[in-house]
Write an enzyme that holds these catalytic residues in place. Sequence first.
Site, short mmCIF file in Angstrom:
data_model
loop_
_atom_site.label_atom_id
_atom_site.label_comp_id
_atom_site.label_asym_id
_atom_site.label_seq_id
_atom_site.Cartn_x
_atom_site.Cartn_y
_atom_site.Cartn_z
N TYR A 135 20.07 37.43 -32.87
CA TYR A 135 20.98 37.18 -31.76
C TYR A 135 21.61 38.47 -31.24
O TYR A 135 22.12 38.51 -30.12
CB TYR A 135 22.10 36.21 -32.17
N LYS A 190 13.45 33.07 -44.78
CA LYS A 190 12.03 32.88 -44.42
C LYS A 190 11.29 34.10 -44.99
O LYS A 190 10.57 34.81 -44.28
CB LYS A 190 11.89 32.75 -42.89
N ASP A 222 12.31 26.21 -43.28
CA ASP A 222 11.62 24.98 -42.84
C ASP A 222 11.83 23.87 -43.86
O ASP A 222 12.14 22.72 -43.52
CB ASP A 222 10.13 25.24 -42.55
N ASP A 246 22.62 28.55 -37.13
CA ASP A 246 22.88 27.86 -35.86
C ASP A 246 22.09 26.55 -35.82
O ASP A 246 22.63 25.47 -35.54
CB ASP A 246 22.46 28.80 -34.71
N ASP A 250 23.52 22.37 -36.59
CA ASP A 250 23.39 21.25 -35.64
C ASP A 250 22.70 20.06 -36.32
O ASP A 250 23.09 18.90 -36.10
CB ASP A 250 22.60 21.66 -34.39
C1 LIG Z 1 25.89 30.89 -27.82
C2 LIG Z 1 25.34 30.29 -29.10
C3 LIG Z 1 24.87 31.30 -30.06
C4 LIG Z 1 26.39 29.46 -29.70
C5 LIG Z 1 25.89 28.45 -30.68
O1 LIG Z 1 24.94 27.74 -30.50
C6 LIG Z 1 26.65 28.27 -31.88
O2 LIG Z 1 27.48 29.10 -32.23
O3 LIG Z 1 26.41 27.29 -32.58
MG LIG Z 2 24.75 26.21 -32.02
#
Ligand SMILES: CC(C)CC(=O)C(=O)O
Ligand SMILES: [Mg+2]
Length: 356
Positions: A135, A190, A222, A246, A250
Amino acid sequence: MKIAILPGDGIGPEIVAEAVRVLQALGEQFEMETAPVGGAGYEASGHPLPDATLQLAKDADAILFGAVGDWKYDTLERPLRPEQAILGLRKNLNLFANFRPAILYPELAGASTLKPEVVSGLDILIIRELTGDIYFGHPRGVRLAPDGPFKGEREGFDTMRYAETEIRRIAHVAFQAARKRSKRLTSVDKANVLETFQFWKDIVTEVHQEYPDVALDHMYVDNAAMQLVRAPKKFDVIVTGNMFGDILSDAAAMLTGSIGMLPSASLDANNKGLYEPSHGSAPDIAGKGIANPLATILSAAMMLRFSLNKPEQADRIDAAVKSVLARGLRTADIYEAGTTLVGTRAMGDAVVEALN
Ligand SMILES: CC(C)CC(=O)C(=O)O
Ligand SMILES: [Mg+2]
Ligand SMILES: NC(=O)C1=CN([C@@H]2O[C@H](COP(=O)(O)OP(=O)(O)OC[C@H]3O[C@@H](n4cnc5c(N)ncnc54)[C@H](O)[C@@H]3O)[C@@H](O)[C@H]2O)C=CC1
């Protein structure tokens, strides 16, 4: 104590407003100052992270952040896109340690898309390195391929890199967090493909020598994604890089019923922090008054605990959220038959009322 309030875009202002009301209802003397960030910063002053906003964030004791981003800004050149604001805050303030606790409240067992027996009792902590990895790596861009089978053709490229210091410091944070919990840490990498993550694995293994009381295991990302939905309760603390963290966080959000339930704390070496929900600005539901504010309210609780040294006030918020869920109040993302559907504002009202 000064808190910088950075609502941002999309649902950001709606959910931050509720967290602010909860903070105000605690009876503490917090000084709060609001500033535009993301698309709102761009509209106000031509840059997603205006100088005054960055200065406010630096001067404050803690930052409460909503979310940034909107599809309408996706064609701007990258330095002007809203997402650069949150990336810039993390980098400028050295907020390298991101805590994302995924906890399933018992009342939401049926809200998860996974079977209740898979997720009931879930309480895991994802620690994501936040200021390095692909990133932030350079060089990056679009160029004519200098070599290989597609030489001369346009190619996009980014650079994945981690310095030893970056890996060591997040590893220490993770071992120390694991020590306070079940003393189990999974490092996700990984290493079978990437040099960066073989190095990550080697350094985490070295740091482990200082924490012999913590059991460390390593897992490829994975497999970790698969295990998170197969048997999430086998994890306790996970430490991983910026991009894998990240994505995995999610996925973990859905174990808790909704991404609207996942708070986060992003800390520097001195526990100064930025607190934000793990989700984005949700442009698809912005302005409708239906977003779940609980991840942001729970992030405010983390702020009280980690940065403002007010654990008893954090406990009050956590207890209020639990009691609201026990009363059956649900925003649309966690709604199930037999519960009461409420909007963002009513959910905030209910948390304020439940504070005791
Ligand atoms: C702009 C992204 C790196 C932000 C994101 O998806 C996060 O921090 O979860
Ligand atoms: Mg995110
Ligand atoms: N830290 C930040 O500011 C972040 C910003 N973003 C940005 O947010 C924008 C939207 O990104 P997406 O990929 O759609 O991710 P998102 O997390 O904003 O939304 C994904 C899905 O979850 C839902 N959702 C998210 N938060 C919710 C809440 N509190 N209550 C109910 N439903 C909720 C949304 O409606 C959407 O269907 C993009 O511009 C992205 O770059 C994305 C992630 C983090």
